[in-house]
Design an enzyme around this catalytic site. Sequence first.
Site: not given
Length: 270
Positions: A69, A105
Amino acid sequence: MISGRSRVFAILGDPVAHSLSPAMHNAAFHALGLEAVYVPLRAAAAEVPVLLHALARAGGGGNVTVPHKEAAAAAVEQATVRVQRLGACNTFWGEGAAIHGDNTDVDGVLEALADLEAPATGWLIAGTGGGARAAVAAAVARGAGVAIRSRDAGRRQAFEAWCQGQGAPLVPAEACEVLVNATPLGLKPGDHLPLAHDDAPRAQVAFDMVYGRGETPWVRLMRQEGLRAADGRVMLVAQGAAAFRRWFPDEDPPIEVMRAAVNDALRESR
């Protein structure tokens, strides 16, 4: 239907075979009759920028999971404020001539903890990676303090300094009422448990970003010890729906279809 006009989406990570994002998003594409397909792609860190750009410039996009990420955040050309602040990107797509990136997220963590009725007091977070950054952002949004657990003391100290820079006050673990596993522990059989109830005796809630058939061993143990506990399936669907809106801004994500696809894949045999 897959054709020469199909938009290709993928999840980039290592490991990635466990991911239910392909099942969830392909079910959504089918339900809406979209010419699109979603596939898992195992990738090394050095390959992330190339794959991300190739998919987005071809009209598709996708998601990024552990451990890439941060690499994705550095690779996108137009990052949202959230990505800029967190240094972690889990959703990407092409728009105009640029590769865009967001972090959905955070939406997933917020929905999962709201579903568990988690108090906005102190959250003990295991991990220092992209998932942990999303958990800290969610804590800031809720007004909760954080405590950090990591096997590496140096990483923990650096991450605690980063948390304070994000506006997340540090609190003692003993004062925390929420446990969050933001590590990959639980993906493989035999993984040790990320946190113990004794780490935060006042804890009422345990949230595991990892998901699996029959829930994870940590979730089952925390529930046996009296906590409200859940694995990452609610987060998966919530962040997936938010990502879908980035890719198809004129469509409403079929959330119930997505949830059913995830639950079907995770349904425990009885």
